[in-house]
Scaffold this motif. Structure first.
Motif, mmCIF file in Angstrom:
data_model
loop_
_atom_site.group_PDB
_atom_site.id
_atom_site.type_symbol
_atom_site.label_atom_id
_atom_site.label_comp_id
_atom_site.label_asym_id
_atom_site.label_seq_id
_atom_site.Cartn_x
_atom_site.Cartn_y
_atom_site.Cartn_z
ATOM 1 N N LEU A 79 0.830 -1.208 0.000
ATOM 2 C CA LEU A 79 0.000 0.000 0.000
ATOM 3 C C LEU A 79 0.864 1.259 0.000
ATOM 4 C CD1 LEU A 79 -2.655 -1.195 2.605
ATOM 5 C CD2 LEU A 79 -3.074 -0.795 0.172
ATOM 6 N N LEU A 80 1.918 1.244 0.792
ATOM 7 C CA LEU A 80 2.832 2.385 0.815
ATOM 8 C C LEU A 80 3.500 2.587 -0.539
ATOM 9 C CD1 LEU A 80 4.476 1.871 4.330
ATOM 10 C CD2 LEU A 80 3.019 3.788 3.631
ATOM 11 N N ALA A 81 3.785 1.481 -1.226
ATOM 12 C CA ALA A 81 4.391 1.578 -2.557
ATOM 13 C C ALA A 81 3.429 2.225 -3.548
ATOM 14 C CB ALA A 81 4.806 0.181 -3.041
ATOM 15 N N LEU A 82 2.142 1.896 -3.438
ATOM 16 C CA LEU A 82 1.141 2.520 -4.315
ATOM 17 C C LEU A 82 1.078 4.027 -4.078
ATOM 18 C CD1 LEU A 82 -1.877 0.011 -4.156
ATOM 19 C CD2 LEU A 82 -0.419 0.479 -6.136
ATOM 20 N N ILE A 83 1.101 4.407 -2.809
ATOM 21 C CA ILE A 83 1.031 5.834 -2.466
ATOM 22 C C ILE A 83 2.296 6.553 -2.931
ATOM 23 C CG2 ILE A 83 0.896 7.483 -0.552
ATOM 24 C CD1 ILE A 83 -0.727 5.322 0.963
ATOM 25 N N ALA A 84 3.440 5.871 -2.834
ATOM 26 C CA ALA A 84 4.695 6.476 -3.272
ATOM 27 C C ALA A 84 4.682 6.740 -4.786
ATOM 28 C CB ALA A 84 5.871 5.574 -2.905
ATOM 29 N N GLU A 85 4.020 5.852 -5.528
ATOM 30 C CA GLU A 85 3.927 6.022 -6.977
ATOM 31 C C GLU A 85 2.959 7.145 -7.343
ATOM 32 O OE1 GLU A 85 2.858 2.324 -8.740
ATOM 33 O OE2 GLU A 85 4.650 1.274 -8.038
ATOM 34 N N ASP A 86 1.877 7.270 -6.566
ATOM 35 C CA ASP A 86 0.870 8.300 -6.834
ATOM 36 C C ASP A 86 0.284 8.759 -5.506
ATOM 37 O OD1 ASP A 86 -1.145 9.951 -7.663
ATOM 38 O OD2 ASP A 86 -2.210 8.465 -8.866
ATOM 39 N N GLY A 131 -17.310 7.004 -7.636
ATOM 40 C CA GLY A 131 -15.885 7.021 -7.950
ATOM 41 C C GLY A 131 -15.041 6.045 -7.160
ATOM 42 N N LEU A 132 -15.578 5.452 -6.099
ATOM 43 C CA LEU A 132 -14.774 4.551 -5.283
ATOM 44 C C LEU A 132 -14.532 3.199 -5.949
ATOM 45 C CD1 LEU A 132 -16.037 5.225 -1.640
ATOM 46 C CD2 LEU A 132 -13.823 5.813 -2.647
ATOM 47 N N ASP A 133 -15.274 2.925 -7.012
ATOM 48 C CA ASP A 133 -15.023 1.686 -7.742
ATOM 49 C C ASP A 133 -13.602 1.648 -8.296
ATOM 50 O OD1 ASP A 133 -15.881 3.839 -9.393
ATOM 51 O OD2 ASP A 133 -16.225 2.448 -11.050
ATOM 52 N N LYS A 134 -13.052 2.820 -8.607
ATOM 53 C CA LYS A 134 -11.684 2.886 -9.129
ATOM 54 C C LYS A 134 -10.668 2.489 -8.056
ATOM 55 C CE LYS A 134 -12.674 6.495 -12.564
ATOM 56 N NZ LYS A 134 -14.124 6.549 -12.308
ATOM 57 N N MET A 135 -10.896 2.912 -6.819
ATOM 58 C CA MET A 135 -9.981 2.527 -5.747
ATOM 59 C C MET A 135 -10.108 1.050 -5.424
ATOM 60 S SD MET A 135 -7.571 2.989 -3.702
ATOM 61 C CE MET A 135 -7.283 4.691 -4.165
ATOM 62 N N VAL A 136 -11.325 0.525 -5.457
ATOM 63 C CA VAL A 136 -11.514 -0.911 -5.244
ATOM 64 C C VAL A 136 -10.719 -1.702 -6.275
ATOM 65 C CG1 VAL A 136 -13.207 -2.792 -5.375
ATOM 66 C CG2 VAL A 136 -13.756 -0.704 -4.102
ATOM 67 N N ALA A 137 -10.758 -1.239 -7.529
ATOM 68 C CA ALA A 137 -9.998 -1.908 -8.596
ATOM 69 C C ALA A 137 -8.497 -1.740 -8.388
ATOM 70 C CB ALA A 137 -10.414 -1.346 -9.955
ATOM 71 N N THR A 138 -8.077 -0.580 -7.898
ATOM 72 C CA THR A 138 -6.657 -0.326 -7.674
ATOM 73 C C THR A 138 -6.089 -1.250 -6.598
ATOM 74 O OG1 THR A 138 -6.862 2.000 -8.317
ATOM 75 C CG2 THR A 138 -4.975 1.426 -6.954
#
Length: 218
Positions: A79-86, A131-138
């Motif tokens: 999760l931290l890696a995802l946040i670091a990327e974006d 819009g939360l469907d995008k985060m669920v997919a992420t």
């Protein structure tokens, strides 16, 4: 290093138990049988010994029961890696965790983050979840990488991890939520707070009585 006596260690205890199982099984074969037919005697002897051997293996390897424990630390790093990327993902992770939790009803004990129901299209269709469907997919690749983690734990862990990554406080978090298996656990639309009830006074009153009191806040 474990400084406890060898005889008191869990592994040793399990091995002793396994030896006892084998001893009892062998004794049952040689003492407990009385004049069965020779073919049945041999078959029974082999069956008992095979069962005892399986029990011995299971008892002598207690660590196997914990081999599939969810890797929460690994999931947090992902999760931290995802946040670091974006870094823009962080606030949406917080929103997902909040909206997953914000349907809780203290009186009925229904809703909330416990079942991970926000992943179902029926709940994502609620007006407040746009819009939360995008985060669920992420977050789905993280779930696939750590399958032992429930969706409910993943979404809440994402929220507290994002707050921490943004420099906020370290929010106490516990694992163990069990996912609902179907959309029947989805709560009715309307439980999330509405941003506008016509006037600031009415909005505040609605938030206090209809939302936060319902969730158990005083």
């Amino acid at each position: 290093r474990n400084s406890s006596p060898i005889s008191s260690r869990p592994g040793c205890f399990m091995m002793k138990a396994a030896i006892c199982v084998l001893a009892v099984a062998v004794d049952a074969v040689h003492v407990g049988m009385r004049a069965p037919p020779p073919v049945m005697n041999e078959f029974h002897r082999r069956s008992v010994l095979a069962t005892a051997a399986s029990a011995a293996v299971a008892l002598s390897t207690p660590k196997l029961a914990f081999a599939t424990a969810p890797d929460y630390a690994g999931a947090k790093k992902a999760l931290l890696a995802l946040i670091a990327e974006d870094e823009n993902l962080g606030p949406t992770m917080v929103r997902l965790a909040w909206h997953s939790s914000g349907t809780y009803d203290k009186m009925s004990k229904m809703g909330g983050s416990g079942g991970g129901t926000i992943r179902f299209k029926e709940e994502l269709a609620h007006g407040g979840n746009a819009g939360l469907d995008k985060m669920v997919a992420t977050l789905e690749p993280v779930k696939q990488k750590f399958p032992g983690l429930s969706y409910a734990d993943l979404y809440t862990l994402a929220g507290v991890t994002a707050i921490e990554a943004a420099g906020g406080p370290k929010v106490p978090w516990r694992a163990g939520r069990i996912d609902a298996m179907d959309p029947s656990a989805v709560t009715p639309d309307g439980r999330l707070p509405a941003a506008d009830k016509g006037s600031p006074k009415d909005t505040i009153a609605a938030l206090r009585k209809d939302v936060f009191y319902r969730m158990g806040f005083n």
